[in-house]
Design a protein around this motif. Sequence first.
Motif, mmCIF file in Angstrom:
data_model
loop_
_atom_site.group_PDB
_atom_site.id
_atom_site.type_symbol
_atom_site.label_atom_id
_atom_site.label_comp_id
_atom_site.label_asym_id
_atom_site.label_seq_id
_atom_site.Cartn_x
_atom_site.Cartn_y
_atom_site.Cartn_z
ATOM 1 N N GLN A 21 44.393 34.829 34.412
ATOM 2 C CA GLN A 21 42.949 34.615 34.458
ATOM 3 C C GLN A 21 42.318 34.643 35.953
ATOM 4 O OE1 GLN A 21 41.162 34.964 31.764
ATOM 5 N NE2 GLN A 21 43.033 35.290 31.076
ATOM 6 N N VAL A 22 43.249 34.697 37.119
ATOM 7 C CA VAL A 22 42.834 34.621 38.494
ATOM 8 C C VAL A 22 42.511 35.942 38.895
ATOM 9 C CG1 VAL A 22 43.320 33.832 40.822
ATOM 10 C CG2 VAL A 22 44.500 32.844 38.964
ATOM 11 N N ARG A 23 41.345 36.074 39.750
ATOM 12 C CA ARG A 23 40.743 37.376 40.048
ATOM 13 C C ARG A 23 40.604 37.536 41.351
ATOM 14 N NH1 ARG A 23 42.428 38.353 35.967
ATOM 15 N NH2 ARG A 23 41.207 39.030 34.192
ATOM 16 N N LEU A 24 40.966 38.748 41.782
ATOM 17 C CA LEU A 24 40.646 38.833 43.225
ATOM 18 C C LEU A 24 38.952 39.202 43.569
ATOM 19 C CD1 LEU A 24 42.383 39.727 46.143
ATOM 20 C CD2 LEU A 24 41.908 42.019 45.508
ATOM 21 N N PRO A 25 38.900 38.211 44.748
ATOM 22 C CA PRO A 25 37.303 38.477 45.018
ATOM 23 C C PRO A 25 37.059 39.942 45.418
ATOM 24 C CG PRO A 25 38.306 36.637 46.027
ATOM 25 C CD PRO A 25 39.574 37.343 45.475
ATOM 26 N N THR A 26 35.731 40.366 44.887
ATOM 27 C CA THR A 26 35.181 41.789 44.992
ATOM 28 C C THR A 26 35.247 42.209 46.677
ATOM 29 O OG1 THR A 26 33.802 41.454 43.220
ATOM 30 C CG2 THR A 26 33.096 43.239 44.777
ATOM 31 N N LEU A 27 35.019 41.463 47.253
ATOM 32 C CA LEU A 27 34.866 41.642 48.806
ATOM 33 C C LEU A 27 36.235 42.273 49.209
ATOM 34 C CD1 LEU A 27 33.691 42.181 51.588
ATOM 35 C CD2 LEU A 27 34.060 39.823 51.919
ATOM 36 N N GLN A 28 37.210 41.366 48.707
ATOM 37 C CA GLN A 28 38.579 41.652 49.101
ATOM 38 C C GLN A 28 39.441 43.134 48.536
ATOM 39 O OE1 GLN A 28 39.062 39.644 51.973
ATOM 40 N NE2 GLN A 28 41.069 40.159 51.272
ATOM 41 N N LYS A 29 39.004 43.243 47.243
ATOM 42 C CA LYS A 29 39.167 44.431 46.495
ATOM 43 C C LYS A 29 38.559 45.451 47.405
ATOM 44 C CE LYS A 29 39.107 43.870 42.208
ATOM 45 N NZ LYS A 29 38.525 43.736 40.845
ATOM 46 N N VAL A 30 37.289 45.513 47.660
ATOM 47 C CA VAL A 30 36.668 46.587 48.482
ATOM 48 C C VAL A 30 37.316 46.985 49.895
ATOM 49 C CG1 VAL A 30 34.523 47.504 49.571
ATOM 50 C CG2 VAL A 30 34.707 46.336 47.236
ATOM 51 N N ILE A 31 37.746 45.825 50.461
ATOM 52 C CA ILE A 31 38.549 45.921 51.886
ATOM 53 C C ILE A 31 39.811 46.483 51.395
ATOM 54 C CG2 ILE A 31 39.595 44.614 53.829
ATOM 55 C CD1 ILE A 31 37.367 42.770 53.541
ATOM 56 N N GLY A 32 40.721 46.025 50.464
ATOM 57 C CA GLY A 32 41.927 46.445 50.109
ATOM 58 C C GLY A 32 41.831 48.052 49.810
ATOM 59 N N TRP A 33 41.103 48.694 49.231
ATOM 60 C CA TRP A 33 40.970 50.099 48.691
ATOM 61 C C TRP A 33 40.506 50.775 50.067
ATOM 62 C CZ3 TRP A 33 43.614 52.154 45.253
ATOM 63 C CH2 TRP A 33 43.766 51.452 44.067
ATOM 64 N N ILE A 34 39.704 50.276 50.769
ATOM 65 C CA ILE A 34 39.101 50.915 52.149
ATOM 66 C C ILE A 34 40.317 51.149 52.874
ATOM 67 C CG2 ILE A 34 37.946 50.962 54.049
ATOM 68 C CD1 ILE A 34 35.625 49.571 52.595
ATOM 69 N N ALA A 35 41.131 49.854 53.047
ATOM 70 C CA ALA A 35 42.491 49.946 53.969
ATOM 71 C C ALA A 35 43.324 51.230 53.180
ATOM 72 C CB ALA A 35 43.178 48.857 53.923
ATOM 73 N N THR A 36 43.630 51.410 51.977
ATOM 74 C CA THR A 36 44.443 52.129 51.438
ATOM 75 C C THR A 36 43.888 53.738 51.750
ATOM 76 O OG1 THR A 36 45.021 50.564 49.838
ATOM 77 C CG2 THR A 36 45.468 52.733 49.246
#
Length: 440
Positions: free
Chosen positions: A410-425
Motif C-alpha cells: 500500500q506504500v506509494r512513491l510520491p508523484t514528484l519522485q515518480k516524475v523525476i525518475g521517469w525524466i531521468a530514465t
Amino acid sequence: MAKRAVSSGTPRTASAKSGTSRLSRLASFFKALGPGIVTGAADDDPSGIATYSQVGAQFGFTMLWTMLLTYPLMAGIQEISAWIGRVTGVGLAGNIRRHYAPLVVNTLVAFLLIANVINLGADIGAMGSALQLIAGGPALLYSIVFGVISVIAAIVFPYKQYAQYLKWTTLVLFVYAGTALIVHIPLKLVLLGTFIPSLSFSNSYLIALTAVFGTTISPYLFFWQASVEVAEQKSAPREKPLKDAPHQAPAQLERMRSGTYLGMALSNIIAFFIILDTAAVLHARGITNIQTSAQAAEALRPLAGELAFLLFSIGIIGTGLIAIPVLAGSSAYALAEALKLPIGLERKLQRAKGFYAILAVATLIGVALNFTAINPIKALFWSAVINGLAAVPIMIVMMLMTTNKKITGQVRLPTLQKVIGWIATGVMFAVAAGMIATLI
C-alpha cells in the motif's frame, strides 16, 4: 606568575574541549548518515575521474553544465532504488527475480556484471598506476595488493564497522576541490560553461555525454544502495520493511533521503572540480587527449606543480578504495539474490559463502584483466559508456516496480519522485540513443 599561568592555560583548555566537541559532533553526523553518502562517493571512482578528466581536457569548461543537470536526476533515481529496498525489505535483483520472468533478471544482472567487472579492472589498474606515479615500483603488483585488501576487508570486518570506514574515506574526495585552489581559474568561462549548455551532435561529443551520464547514473549504484538500505533496516532492531510497517515511513525515509541527496551532491561537486581542474590546466594548454586518470595526474605535474599532481593521484587511490567494495558488493548482491543465495556483508563468511565468493571472484577477475591483452586502464572511459547503456533497461524496470502493488503493497512513491525518475530514465535513453545513432 602562577596566576598568569593559570589564566593563560584556561583558554587553551577551553579551545581543546571545543575542538574535541566539534570532532565528536562530526563523528555523530557521519554515523547518522545513511548508505547514500558512500554511494555518492563511490560514484567518483577512478573510472569517473578518467571520464571527467577526458571531458575537461577535450571540451574545456563547456560541459560543466552537465553536473547541474545530472544532480536532480541521479539523486532522484538513487532515492528510488533506496526506496524500493526500504519498502520491500529486498534488494533490486531479489525483487526482479520474484516478480518478473527469469529472462528479465538474468539479462539485467548479466548487464550489471559485465559493466562491473570491466569497471573493477579499470579502477584497480588506475589505482596501481597512480601509486606507481607517487612511489615508483610495479603498478601490477600494487593492483594485486589493492584487490586482495579490498576482498579481505569486505569479508573480515563486520558490516557496521566497514560502513563507518567507508563513510570516513569519502573525505578524500575534497582533494579535487583543493587542487582547484592552486590552479588558475578563468571565472567568466567557468560561469558560462556551468549555466549555459553547449550542445553538439558530433560523435565524440555524444560519446562523452553518454560517458558522463553513465558514470553519474550507474547501475551498480542502484543495486548497491537498495541492498545496503535493506541491510541497514535489518540491523536496526525495530525497523521493518515499510510495506509491512507503513507508520515507520517518515523516520526511515527521512534519514535515507538526507544521506542520498547529500551523497549525490558530494559526488557532483567533486566531479565539477575534476572537470574544472583539467579544463583549466590541460585544455587551456592544448592537451586534449587524456586516456586515463593516472595520465591526467601525470599531465598536471609540469603544468600545475607537484602539489596538484600529488593531490590528484591520492584522490585516484582514495576513491578507488571506496568504489571497489561497492562495485564488487553490488555484483555479489545482484547475482546472489538472483540465485537465491544467502546475502549480506553483515553475515559471517560461513553463512554466506556464495555471496563472498561472487564478491571475491568479481574483484579478482578485475585484477586479472590487467594482465591480459585487454588494457583495463584504457577501458576506464568505455566502462562509463557501457554503464550508460546498461542503465536504461534497469531504470525502466525500477520505475515499473514502484507502481506494482504486489511489490510495494500500500506504500506509494510520491508523484514528484515518480516524475523525476521517469525524466531521468528518458534522458538516459535519449543520450544513449543519440550516441548509437551517430555510430550507425
